[in-house]
Design an enzyme around this catalytic site. Sequence first.
Site, PDB file in Angstrom:
ATOM      1  N   GLN A  37       0.820  -1.199   0.000  1.00 25.44           N
ATOM      2  CA  GLN A  37       0.000   0.000   0.000  1.00 25.44           C
ATOM      3  C   GLN A  37       0.860   1.258   0.000  1.00 25.44           C
ATOM      4  OE1 GLN A  37      -2.219  -0.851   3.600  1.00 25.44           O
ATOM      5  NE2 GLN A  37      -0.338  -1.504   4.598  1.00 25.44           N
ATOM      6  N   GLY A 144      -2.695 -12.700   8.233  1.00 24.73           N
ATOM      7  CA  GLY A 144      -3.446 -13.181   9.386  1.00 24.73           C
ATOM      8  C   GLY A 144      -4.193 -14.473   9.098  1.00 24.73           C
ATOM      9  N   ASP A 161      -7.674  -5.514  13.846  1.00 30.89           N
ATOM     10  CA  ASP A 161      -7.521  -4.065  13.715  1.00 30.89           C
ATOM     11  C   ASP A 161      -7.088  -3.787  12.286  1.00 30.89           C
ATOM     12  OD1 ASP A 161      -6.918  -1.408  13.938  1.00 30.89           O
ATOM     13  OD2 ASP A 161      -5.030  -1.726  15.005  1.00 30.89           O
ATOM     14  N   ASP A 164     -10.014  -0.720   5.905  1.00 33.14           N
ATOM     15  CA  ASP A 164     -11.368  -0.979   5.402  1.00 33.14           C
ATOM     16  C   ASP A 164     -11.390  -2.120   4.379  1.00 33.14           C
ATOM     17  OD1 ASP A 164     -12.821   1.092   6.856  1.00 33.14           O
ATOM     18  OD2 ASP A 164     -11.511   2.458   5.764  1.00 33.14           O
TER      19      ASP A 164
END
Lengths: 290, 290
Positions: A37, A144, A161, A164
């Site tokens: 990102q 994860g 956590d 979006d």
Amino acid sequence: MDSLQKGWFSEFSPLWPGVSLSLQVEEVLHSEQSEYQKINVLKTKEFGTALILDGVIQCTEFDEFSYSEMIAFLPLCSHPDPKSVLIVGGGDGGVVREVLKHPSVESAYLVEIDARVMEVSRQYLPNMAVGLNHPRLKVHVGDGFKFMQNHEKEFDVIITDSSDPVGPAESLFQASYFDLMSRALKPGGIVCSQAGTLWYSLPCVSSTLQHCRSVFSSTAYAAASVPTYPSGQIGFVLGSLNKDTNFQTPLRIFSPSELETMKLRYYSKEIHSAAFTLPSFAREALSKVS
Amino acid sequence: MDSLQKGWFSEFSPLWPGVSLSLQVEEVLHSEQSEYQKINVLKTKEFGTALILDGVIQCTEFDEFSYSEMIAFLPLCSHPDPKSVLIVGGGDGGVVREVLKHPSVESAYLVEIDARVMEVSRQYLPNMAVGLNHPRLKVHVGDGFKFMQNHEKEFDVIITDSSDPVGPAESLFQASYFDLMSRALKPGGIVCSQAGTLWYSLPCVSSTLQHCRSVFSSTAYAAASVPTYPSGQIGFVLGSLNKDTNFQTPLRIFSPSELETMKLRYYSKEIHSAAFTLPSFAREALSKVS
């Protein structure tokens, strides 16, 4: 209104069309494209340092405590004795900083897919990244989803956590993710996932709650006030393997001396209960989730 | 980032420096300088029609119900039998629309200083201005301060639906205003004033609460979520002449059939109680108000 023109950063997303929050910027502290990102760190005029991923505000020093405390203590205080905790995402360290304040927690695992988020946070957000240095924390860089496939019945609480549900975090909002979490939990375990705002993404909240409900015996949505998130409100979907869990009534009440040590600025047992009381339009919509 | 450039309206105010909310605009429906303020009506892309006074968002069709219901029903449901109600400000009609839904209310007075706000709202915000046409409402164009000097012990509830404490509404945040309201109330009367956000204007909230507390026996601050207001959160200072008023526990609980008629989208007896539960930082700051 372009991002970073004329000294303001403006946040746009297809998830909340027609509305944009802007923060006045004093300095762009950092900017890079990581493997996953675009990472920007901004020194804002009024909100301290802000971490921006793919153009979306993840946290500011001004108001991150509200989010970090709520996503940590809503699930932890709904569990009778949370000893081992997994945090998926949360590379800035704010959530794990709060998790490790809880007197029962003996160990925590943080699984963050993007190592650069942690490195950048260590450099520019030391009050959050302090959580990453805790001696009882193990950090794993990776996905994860994959991590949990190798960890069955290990955790009392799993906190997601995430950013979006577009980009790197998309899979964390699917039914298969809730199924996987249920298997990584010990009996009676609890999950808590960032689940967006009631105001702009009620269909997405409903679908996340539905995925959770398909696997967990007790489920709920709780809201928190965070000014720099879309609509100023964010929420969490919680699920418990224990059918008797009543999320609205915390099982763990901190003593005055514990509270003094923990220095909480948002969470209290009263705000825990109030967070599950939703505006009528939202209560009605979510009551239809099967 | 200039207002109304490139099809976006951006809100700036010295009351919340360094942050700005922008709404995408399809059309400027109306623009004028009245005797008191600059009035703009915008057709937004995602939030319906928006009323802007002196560059600050007063309401949008998307989320005004949250504000209108809460400023009306928090005081009305804290009073055992509110028959006569005064609304100061609120020229758009949204609050009086809600007030007159309450089954006990026999008459309401609306005192708005700027007739043009009402006329513009009748034209462009009919779902709010519908309140202005109610047969049990009397409308008075003028200054709320002066109006109350001629109305002693007349009202059960006074609601101050004002803009922020700069410009025409400045006097409505002063101690003398709370003193005047206390004299316009019947015994046991209750006031409720728009009092800003905990996040950006805690000193102003504290001072408004202090003014209220200097005159009223029972006082409290309640919060509501309104996405298009600064920080996405707004609040209300409430005061009662009855020292036994416990604002957190509503005295009037609507029956299922009343609720069906009233079509409330935000307010419920549960949200009434939860609204008075504040984040720790705010509870602590406001507990110091003498």
